[in-house]
Write an enzyme that holds these catalytic residues in place. Structure first.
Site, PDB file in Angstrom:
ATOM      1  N   HIS A 213       0.681  -0.658  -0.446  1.00  0.00           N
ATOM      2  CA  HIS A 213      -0.019  -0.335  -0.221  1.00  0.00           C
ATOM      3  C   HIS A 213       0.472   1.495  -0.066  1.00  0.00           C
ATOM      4  O   HIS A 213       1.409   1.580   0.733  1.00  0.00           O
ATOM      5  CB  HIS A 213      -1.003  -0.111   1.664  1.00  0.00           C
TER       6      HIS A 213
ATOM      7  N   HIS B  72       1.579   5.854  -1.624  1.00  0.00           N
ATOM      8  CA  HIS B  72       1.193   6.755  -2.219  1.00  0.00           C
ATOM      9  C   HIS B  72       2.386   7.269  -3.313  1.00  0.00           C
ATOM     10  O   HIS B  72       3.608   7.483  -2.422  1.00  0.00           O
ATOM     11  CB  HIS B  72       0.534   7.646  -1.579  1.00  0.00           C
TER      12      HIS B  72
ATOM     13  N   LYS C 101      -9.766  -0.424  -5.217  1.00  0.00           N
ATOM     14  CA  LYS C 101      -9.354  -0.168  -4.617  1.00  0.00           C
ATOM     15  C   LYS C 101     -10.837   1.007  -3.836  1.00  0.00           C
ATOM     16  O   LYS C 101     -11.162   2.156  -5.006  1.00  0.00           O
ATOM     17  CB  LYS C 101      -8.566   1.046  -4.340  1.00  0.00           C
TER      18      LYS C 101
ATOM     19  N   HIS D 154     -10.538   0.488   2.149  1.00  0.00           N
ATOM     20  CA  HIS D 154     -10.108   1.449   2.975  1.00  0.00           C
ATOM     21  C   HIS D 154     -11.591   1.701   3.795  1.00  0.00           C
ATOM     22  O   HIS D 154     -12.676   1.662   3.862  1.00  0.00           O
ATOM     23  CB  HIS D 154      -9.893   2.852   2.226  1.00  0.00           C
TER      24      HIS D 154
ATOM     25  N   HIS E 192      -4.503  -0.818   5.624  1.00  0.00           N
ATOM     26  CA  HIS E 192      -3.873  -0.158   7.362  1.00  0.00           C
ATOM     27  C   HIS E 192      -4.872  -0.165   8.515  1.00  0.00           C
ATOM     28  O   HIS E 192      -4.939   0.864   8.532  1.00  0.00           O
ATOM     29  CB  HIS E 192      -3.346   1.463   6.677  1.00  0.00           C
TER      30      HIS E 192
ATOM     31  N   ASP F  49       1.778   2.230   3.019  1.00  0.00           N
ATOM     32  CA  ASP F  49       0.695   3.863   3.094  1.00  0.00           C
ATOM     33  C   ASP F  49       1.394   4.610   3.480  1.00  0.00           C
ATOM     34  O   ASP F  49       1.153   6.086   4.016  1.00  0.00           O
ATOM     35  CB  ASP F  49      -0.105   3.165   4.622  1.00  0.00           C
TER      36      ASP F  49
HETATM   37  C1  NCD Z   1      -3.359   9.160   2.360  1.00  0.00           C
HETATM   38  C2  NCD Z   1      -3.053  10.039   1.461  1.00  0.00           C
HETATM   39  O1  NCD Z   1      -2.110  11.382   1.678  1.00  0.00           O
HETATM   40  O2  NCD Z   1      -3.448   9.596   0.222  1.00  0.00           O
HETATM   41  N1  NCD Z   1      -3.614   9.965   3.658  1.00  0.00           N
HETATM   42  C3  NCD Z   1      -3.156   9.018   4.654  1.00  0.00           C
HETATM   43  O3  NCD Z   1      -2.937   9.714   5.707  1.00  0.00           O
HETATM   44  N2  NCD Z   1      -3.163   7.419   4.402  1.00  0.00           N
HETATM   45  C4  NCD Z   1      -4.667   8.481   1.696  1.00  0.00           C
HETATM   46  C5  NCD Z   1      -4.906   7.214   3.144  1.00  0.00           C
HETATM   47  O4  NCD Z   1      -4.580   5.828   2.353  1.00  0.00           O
HETATM   48  O5  NCD Z   1      -5.614   6.923   3.898  1.00  0.00           O
HETATM   49 ZN    ZN Z   2      -2.973   4.912   1.679  1.00  0.00          ZN
END
Ligand code: NCD
Ligand code: ZN
Length: 344
Positions: free
Chosen positions: A13, A15, A99, A136, A174, A247
């Site tokens: 996971h 970003h 997702k 999520h 998460h 995450d």
């Molecule tokens: C994530 C993001 O910033 O894209 N933020 C987070 O707090 N984890 C989004 C997510 O995974 O919930």
């Molecule tokens: Zn995330």
């Protein structure tokens, strides 16, 4: 034990963002991980196979030459998603998973799902074709306390979806609660759960005691200590239901240090050092490979990485406090403890 060698870990996971941010932070993950499940919450979101193809090309262009890092793409589920497009994108090998964001649950989730009945046909098609659903797991109802949103989601949304969609393979992403741990552990082969690095380290005091600490604010928000301990027990247990999904979610400092700060902890840079420290504290270094390198690929029905990484213990390692990107500085998660394990 002063050194351990593991199969190269994966991040289930992550970003990576886009543009200058992508260019600035992609090397941080590519340095340590073989593969990562790439979150689709861009603006606009990655909804179609064509968008995933274009995003994967942008990621590949941002990676250092010969990084050996493979982005595993996901599609963002909306109430208008086309099952045929999802199936085709999965069958071609372009897309690994889909997702599900409840609309409004987190960063860039406005296009997510409001009425879960509307996505029922898509979920049934995914179950039939073996396409995993990354979830999520938080309700967004204003009458539900933010610290209860994960546990309520399991009862009101996740369990009903799983009961009426047999065979649907689900990853609870998460997880942050004892309830999440218990539900994932009891869920059988079609249910897995990712745990982040930061939720093994912080509880909610990190955000709120001694002044408000925006760099510890993420979603789902860190909970009480009893939940952190349940997550640590799960991650270090070796149970195949649990695997690493960092995450790692970068936002620039001006967006974090703000009257309405963005949610997300950026851990890509020091995750493996932190995990080794946590697993050593739990006398479970021998289970780090299961959590970071074996259980994830097994759930996704992919081979574990063939290459290996070695972690060695020594004097405390320092990492940069910030990564500079073309969009601005991104603060690296501070685990508030010395880290003794370095990669390589
Ligand atoms: C994530 C993001 O910033 O894209 N933020 C987070 O707090 N984890 C989004 C997510 O995974 O919930
Ligand atoms: Zn995330």
């Amino acid at each position: 034990m002063d050194s351990i060698t593991l199969r190269r870990p994966d991040d289930w996971h992550l970003h990576l963002r886009d543009g200058a941010m992508l260019a600035g932070i992609a090397p941080e993950s590519a340095r340590h991980f073989g593969r990562a499940i790439i979150m689709p919450n861009l603006v606009p979101p990655v909804v179609t196979g064509a968008q995933a193809q274009a995003y994967r090309d942008r990621i590949t262009a941002a990676l250092p030459a010969d990084s050996g890092f493979t982005p595993l793409m996901t599609l963002y589920l909306t109430e208008e998603s086309d099952p045929a497009d999802i199936i085709a994108a999965h069958q071609s090998g372009l897309v690994t998973a889909v997702k599900l964001y409840p609309a409004g649950a987190t960063t860039n989730s406005t296009s997510g799902v409001r009425d879960f009945d509307k996505v029922r046909p898509v979920l049934e098609a995914m179950a039939e074709h073996g396409i995993p659903l990354c979830v999520h797991g938080e309700v967004v109802d204003s009458d539900v306390d933010i610290f209860d949103r994960e546990a309520v989601f399991i009862d009101r949304v996740l369990d009903p979806i799983r009961r009426r969609t047999p065979g649907l393979r689900v990853i609870m992403e998460h997880i942050t609660t004892r309830q999440g741990v218990d539900y994932a552990r009891a869920g059988g082969d079609d249910l897995g759960a990712t745990i982040t690095t930061h939720h093994l380290v912080i509880n909610r005091n990190a955000i709120l005691v001694g002044g408000i600490k925006p760099h510890y604010y993420c979603l789902p928000v860190a909970k009480r200590e009893e939940h952190r301990l349940a997550l640590r027990a799960a991650a270090t247990s070796g149970d195949a239901s649990f695997f690493l999904g960092t995450d790692s979610a970068p936002h620039t400092d001006p967006l974090k240090e703000n009257a309405c700060g963005c949610a997300g902890c950026f851990t890509a840079t020091n995750t493996m050092s932190i995990l080794a420290e946590v697993f050593e504290q739990e006398n479970a270094l021998d289970r780090l490979e299961a959590f970071a390198s074996l259980n994830g690929p097994a759930f996704y029905r992919l081979p574990a990485n063939e290459t290996r990484v070695t972690l060695t213990k020594g004097d405390p390692v320092s990492y940069p406090a910030k990564i500079d990107t073309g969009d601005g500085p991104v603060t690296v998660f501070d685990p508030m403890m010395p880290l003794h394990w370095r990669v390589g």
